[in-house]
Design a protein around this motif. Structure first.
Motif, short mmCIF file in Angstrom:
data_model
loop_
_atom_site.label_atom_id
_atom_site.label_comp_id
_atom_site.label_asym_id
_atom_site.label_seq_id
_atom_site.Cartn_x
_atom_site.Cartn_y
_atom_site.Cartn_z
N PRO A 120 123.71 -17.20 64.45
CA PRO A 120 123.71 -18.33 63.54
C PRO A 120 124.64 -18.07 62.36
CG PRO A 120 121.77 -17.00 63.12
CD PRO A 120 122.48 -16.37 64.30
N ALA A 121 125.38 -19.09 61.99
CA ALA A 121 126.31 -18.98 60.87
C ALA A 121 125.52 -19.21 59.57
CB ALA A 121 127.44 -19.99 61.01
N THR A 122 124.71 -18.22 59.24
CA THR A 122 123.88 -18.31 58.04
C THR A 122 124.75 -18.18 56.79
OG1 THR A 122 123.52 -15.93 58.04
CG2 THR A 122 121.93 -17.29 59.26
N PRO A 123 124.25 -18.59 55.64
CA PRO A 123 125.04 -18.42 54.41
C PRO A 123 125.48 -16.98 54.19
CG PRO A 123 123.22 -19.90 54.00
CD PRO A 123 123.02 -19.37 55.40
N ALA A 124 124.60 -16.00 54.47
CA ALA A 124 124.96 -14.60 54.25
C ALA A 124 126.12 -14.19 55.16
CB ALA A 124 123.75 -13.70 54.50
N ARG A 125 126.07 -14.59 56.43
CA ARG A 125 127.15 -14.22 57.36
C ARG A 125 128.46 -14.89 56.96
NH1 ARG A 125 124.76 -14.18 63.56
NH2 ARG A 125 123.69 -12.17 63.40
N ILE A 126 128.39 -16.14 56.59
CA ILE A 126 129.61 -16.85 56.19
C ILE A 126 130.20 -16.20 54.93
CG2 ILE A 126 130.46 -19.02 55.22
CD1 ILE A 126 128.66 -20.48 57.21
N TRP A 127 129.36 -15.91 53.97
CA TRP A 127 129.85 -15.30 52.73
C TRP A 127 130.47 -13.93 53.03
CZ3 TRP A 127 128.91 -10.91 49.84
CH2 TRP A 127 129.39 -10.93 48.53
N VAL A 151 119.93 -32.47 69.11
CA VAL A 151 120.96 -32.11 68.14
C VAL A 151 120.37 -31.25 67.02
CG1 VAL A 151 122.48 -33.04 66.35
CG2 VAL A 151 122.46 -34.07 68.62
N VAL A 152 119.18 -31.61 66.55
CA VAL A 152 118.56 -30.83 65.47
C VAL A 152 118.26 -29.41 65.95
CG1 VAL A 152 116.55 -30.62 63.97
CG2 VAL A 152 117.63 -32.84 64.29
N GLN A 153 117.79 -29.26 67.18
CA GLN A 153 117.58 -27.91 67.70
C GLN A 153 118.90 -27.14 67.80
OE1 GLN A 153 114.46 -29.17 70.92
NE2 GLN A 153 114.25 -26.98 70.60
N GLY A 154 119.96 -27.83 68.16
CA GLY A 154 121.27 -27.19 68.20
C GLY A 154 121.74 -26.78 66.82
N ILE A 155 121.53 -27.64 65.84
CA ILE A 155 121.90 -27.31 64.46
C ILE A 155 121.13 -26.08 64.00
CG2 ILE A 155 121.70 -28.10 62.06
CD1 ILE A 155 122.32 -30.94 63.10
N GLY A 156 119.85 -26.02 64.33
CA GLY A 156 119.05 -24.86 63.92
C GLY A 156 119.59 -23.58 64.51
N GLN A 157 119.90 -23.59 65.80
CA GLN A 157 120.42 -22.37 66.42
C GLN A 157 121.78 -22.00 65.84
OE1 GLN A 157 120.72 -22.35 70.70
NE2 GLN A 157 121.62 -20.30 70.74
N ALA A 158 122.60 -22.99 65.56
CA ALA A 158 123.95 -22.72 65.09
C ALA A 158 123.96 -22.17 63.66
CB ALA A 158 124.79 -24.00 65.16
N LEU A 159 123.05 -22.63 62.82
CA LEU A 159 123.18 -22.34 61.39
C LEU A 159 122.06 -21.51 60.78
CD1 LEU A 159 124.47 -25.79 60.03
CD2 LEU A 159 125.80 -23.79 60.73
N THR A 160 120.85 -21.57 61.32
CA THR A 160 119.74 -20.97 60.56
C THR A 160 118.82 -20.06 61.35
OG1 THR A 160 118.26 -22.86 60.95
CG2 THR A 160 119.71 -22.98 59.03
N GLU A 161 118.70 -20.19 62.66
CA GLU A 161 117.64 -19.50 63.40
C GLU A 161 118.10 -18.12 63.86
OE1 GLU A 161 115.14 -21.81 66.07
OE2 GLU A 161 116.20 -23.63 65.44
N LEU A 162 117.54 -17.09 63.23
CA LEU A 162 117.89 -15.71 63.52
C LEU A 162 116.62 -14.93 63.84
CD1 LEU A 162 119.90 -13.33 63.62
CD2 LEU A 162 119.52 -13.04 61.17
N THR A 163 116.50 -14.49 65.09
CA THR A 163 115.39 -13.64 65.50
C THR A 163 115.86 -12.19 65.37
OG1 THR A 163 114.70 -15.33 67.07
CG2 THR A 163 113.74 -13.15 67.32
N ALA A 164 115.26 -11.46 64.44
CA ALA A 164 115.74 -10.12 64.11
C ALA A 164 114.68 -9.07 64.38
CB ALA A 164 116.16 -10.07 62.64
N TYR A 165 115.09 -7.98 65.04
CA TYR A 165 114.24 -6.82 65.27
C TYR A 165 114.80 -5.63 64.52
CZ TYR A 165 111.80 -9.08 69.19
OH TYR A 165 111.03 -9.91 69.98
#
Length: 788
Positions: A764-771, A675-689
């Motif tokens: 991931p639904a990061t704070p920046a994306r949600i805002w 569940v914690v790994q799922g939460i991370g992918q859903a909300l915070t984990e962004l691999t950016a190039y």
């Protein structure tokens, strides 16, 4: 045995929450991980990695580096190729939708002609110390001709090809399903829900970075490789192919492993390179990844860009589900890369619902990014995420209560065994009851009051459901060995491998149940390829089903051998010998012998008849054929601060059907971790190039792993229905947490944002994306997909 068997069965048998055998050692800091291992006279390897995402490699200038202190050798791809080492070939096992074969490009351990991602190894420096090797590696100069790079699978078809033999960067044009029938279902549908669904790329980031120590025994012409992996038997066989040697010429040893979930299952260039160096130099060679390197060199997970469509009739019954889009393979192919976005999506997207038709079309593309491999669930969380997001969106669009829509489409217990359009057959499950229990546990009816309270505080509150079903335990061959030792202990030998799950206790519990061996006398061997006759490694939530079944079958063979031997020693006919509670006895009498006493007597019994076994030891390999279908319902509630976009998970409930729970405590721990790994992918984990292929999220300063503060307290409940596909009745649990968490959390986020008119957002639904999504909606009244 001095303690009655019943005591062990009650405390240590199947179904008991037994503590992990290995924890005291690990908690004292006495674990033996790969980097803890050292050999006399060892050298150190450091890889020279490409700083370019895509370039022609014209030359490598190591002149200055070779003269630096402590440097013994610098090897390139040309050196390995001259020794007939490589290539590293993966197996796709699928054809293109037009029936043509897939053209798999060659991957050399050290690239020769072209670099294809930032971090690709191009040379290896060997020195007396790690610092000397690092200093010399920095002095190696690459002569390159930079080429345009591509990082997005959707754009790869029009980009510069990574390989001449793979036009358009398309490795596999995958298709499953009857396109004509599916099109017909959509044509007659009363409603179609369509969503863009991005399954974001993940950096695996295990607690223990990769490390390996290679040595070569010249007299025996044999390699030994010590490393952290998910299965030594398959790793040995795969590496032997690349090295051009017989499997018997390579021994793979694994001690403690600090996490993996897919990433450490693969053969990596570093392993091949240090084996070559150990033979060439006649000394052991050690390589240890640094965390900054591991972001580039370890395989990543997920990265699929699909459009999901769900066709429904006027009453909300599902007619068909269709997934179409792209999968990002990275620059090279591993054995598991194409499975998640293709066959595993097919098998898992149907979930717990009666869905007559399924179609999946995925274009698997090469890009100038770190290669993608298996990651916790490897297509199972993805398939469930797609379906559950579509179901929740369809309920909102059609004005049907989301619980009612799920109930209308549930596969009912009376319909099981149930054949799905994905070619699977569900053997067990009570999906409506699981949902009902989760609703009660989550206080579904009390949500309105909690939402009202959140509104008073200026917050948005939403709830989401993740009603998942996984297809676990792919067919494989697994060992169940049982060896009775001279010191009175019993060793289990099997080819799965514990990289944090805690195998020793549940495997011992199976032996306690089957043979009555005292729990504290049972040991486990998994990490030595010389001990194995088969082994599929750990993956696909298969360990307790594959190894557990093999151990149970091996136990039956032990009992059969024991009956023959006990009959001889007790001077009774074979048909009169019975076994129960760890003891062989003559039926109807009190004459008998305990199993460990029998094993000891055999070591001292000379002159056994030729037709009798010489010991109770068993080497058994089971061909595990049937999958299992763990399922459950996760319900999450989140609060969002619309001023900042910050999301907090306020409540999290899960009700799971994992079949028979061998060890409920460990099962709950596995669910929490998933569940914690799922939460991370859903909300915070962004691999950016960036557009040039440089990894922008290359450290924990930039990459958002979930922390303890990001996770709620979990409510864990079980509603087990025993599986009918294995003798233990187990279904697997290691990856289910992700499968439930992704849709539960994202459905909750969207439910909260729907209050301000936002009906979809990508992970991931990061704070920046949600805002950004909230601001876009408030500015022009239309939802715009927010940028990263």
């Amino acid at each position: 045995m001095n303690v009655p068997f019943d005591t062990f069965q009650v405390k240590y048998g199947i179904g008991q929450p037994v503590s992990r055998k290995e924890d005291p050692v690990l908690l004292r800091g006495e674990g033996r991980y790969s980097d803890d291992l050292n050999l006399p006279g060892q050298l150190y390897a450091v890889m020279v990695r490409s700083p370019y995402a895509h370039a022609v490699l014209r030359g490598i200038d190591a002149t200055e580096a070779k003269d630096m202190p402590g440097v013994l050798a610098i090897y390139t791809g040309q050196d390995l190729a001259a020794a007939d080492i490589g290539p590293m070939l993966a197996n796709v096992g699928q054809k293109n939708r037009d029936g043509t074969d897939v053209r798999i490009p060659r991957q050399m351990p050290l690239t020769i002609d072209r670099v294809r991602y930032v971090g690709e190894p191009v040379a290896m420096v060997i020195a007396e110390t790690a610092k000397q090797a690092r200093d010399a590696a920095e002095a190696v100069v690459l002569d390159v001709g930079v080429l345009p790079a591509v990082t997005e699978a959707r754009e790869a078809g029009e980009a510069t090809p990574l390989y001449d033999e793979v036009p358009g960067n398309l490795l596999l044009d995958y298709h499953y399903g009857d396109a004509e029938k599916v099109a017909g279902a959509f044509a007659r549908a009363a409603h179609v829900t369509r969503l863009p669904l991005r399954n974001n790329r993940i950096v695996v980031a295990p607690m223990e970075p990769r490390s390996a120590l290679a040595s070569f025994e010249a007299e025996e012409l044999r390699f030994i490789l010590r490393l952290g992996t998910q299965g030594v038997f398959g790793m040995r066989n795969n590496i032997a192919k690349v090295m051009g040697v017989e499997p018997a010429q390579l021994r793979v040893l694994t001690g403690n492993v600090g996490g993996s979930f897919g990433m450490k299952a693969s053969v990596y260039p570093e392993y091949i390179s240090i084996l070559y160096a150990a033979r060439a130099l006649g000394r052991p060679v050690k390589w240890t990844d640094e965390r900054s390197e591991s972001f580039l060199s370890d395989s990543h997970g997920r990265d699929h860009d699909l459009t999901g469509e769900l066709a429904l009739d006027a009453e909300g019954h599902f007619l068909a589900v269709r997934m179409t889009g792209f999968a990002n393979l990275g620059a090279y192919l591993s054995n598991a890369t194409v499975i998640p976005p293709t066959s595993n999506t097919v098998k898992n997207v149907v979930g717990v619902y009666r869905t007559p038709l399924v179609e999946v079309s995925t274009r698997c593309m090469f890009t100038n990014t770190t290669p993608v491999g298996a990651y916790r669930g490897a297509g199972r969380p993805e398939g469930n995420y797609y379906m559950e997001r579509l179901v929740s969106a369809a309920a909102r669009e059609m004005g049907i209560d989301p619980i009612e829509l799920r109930r209308r489409n549930h596969i009912q217990p009376a319909q099981i065994p149930y054949a799905t359009p994905a070619g699977t057959v569900y053997d067990s499950g009570e999906f409506p009851a699981v949902l009902d229990e989760a609703l009660v546990a989550a206080d579904w009816d009390g949500f309105s009051a909690r939402r009202a309270e959140s509104r008073r505080q200026g917050k948005l509150r939403g709830r989401g459901i993740g009603h998942y079903l996984e297809v676990t335990a792919p067919p494989s061959k697994e060992m169940g060995g049982i060896r009775f030792e001279v010191d009175g202990t019993v060793t289990i030998i099997t080819g799965t491998l514990d990289y944090g799950q805690g195998h020793a206790s549940p495997f011992a519990q199976v032996l306690v149940d089957r043979l009555g061996i005292p729990f504290d006398r049972i040991k486990l061997v998994q990490g030595d390829s010389d001990e194995l006759i088969a082994g599929g490694g750990t993956g696909g939530s298969r360990s307790i089903m594959a190894s557990g079944t093999a151990i149970a079958e091996a136990s039956a063979l032990v009992i059969e051998k024991g009956r023959q031997l006990a009959g001889h020693l007790l001077e009774a006919a074979l048909e009169d010998i019975e076994f129960s509670a760890g003891r062989f006895h003559i039926a109807g009498t009190d004459r008998g012998i305990d199993i460990l006493d029998l094993a000891a007597r055999l070591r001292m019994a000379p002159g056994l008849p030729d037709d009798l076994p010489r010991s109770l030891d068993v080497e058994h390999a089971d061909q595990y054929e049937e999958s299992a279908f763990p399922n459950g319902c996760h319900i999450a509630e989140v609060e969002i601060d619309p001023e900042t976009g910050m999301t907090s998970i306020d409540r999290y409930v899960m009700v799971n059907d994992f079949g028979v729970l061998i060890n409920p405590m460990l099962v709950e721990g596995q669910a929490h971790g998933g569940v914690v790994q799922g939460i991370g992918q859903a909300l915070t984990e962004l691999t950016a190039y960036d557009p040039d292929g440089q990894l922008l999220s290359g450290s924990f300063m930039d990459y958002g792993l979930p922390r303890a503060v990001d996770t709620p307290s979990f409510s864990f409940q079980s509603r087990p229905v025993p599986a009918r596909t294995n003798v233990l009745g187990a279904k697997g649990c290691g990856e289910a947490g992700c499968a439930g968490a992704l849709p539960a959390v994202m459905n909750a986020v969207v439910d909260a944002l729907a209050e301000v008119g936002v009906n979809h957002i990508d992970m991931p639904a990061t704070p920046a994306r949600i805002w950004q999504a909230i601001q876009a909606q408030s500015s022009d009244g239309r939802h715009q997909r927010p940028s990263a």
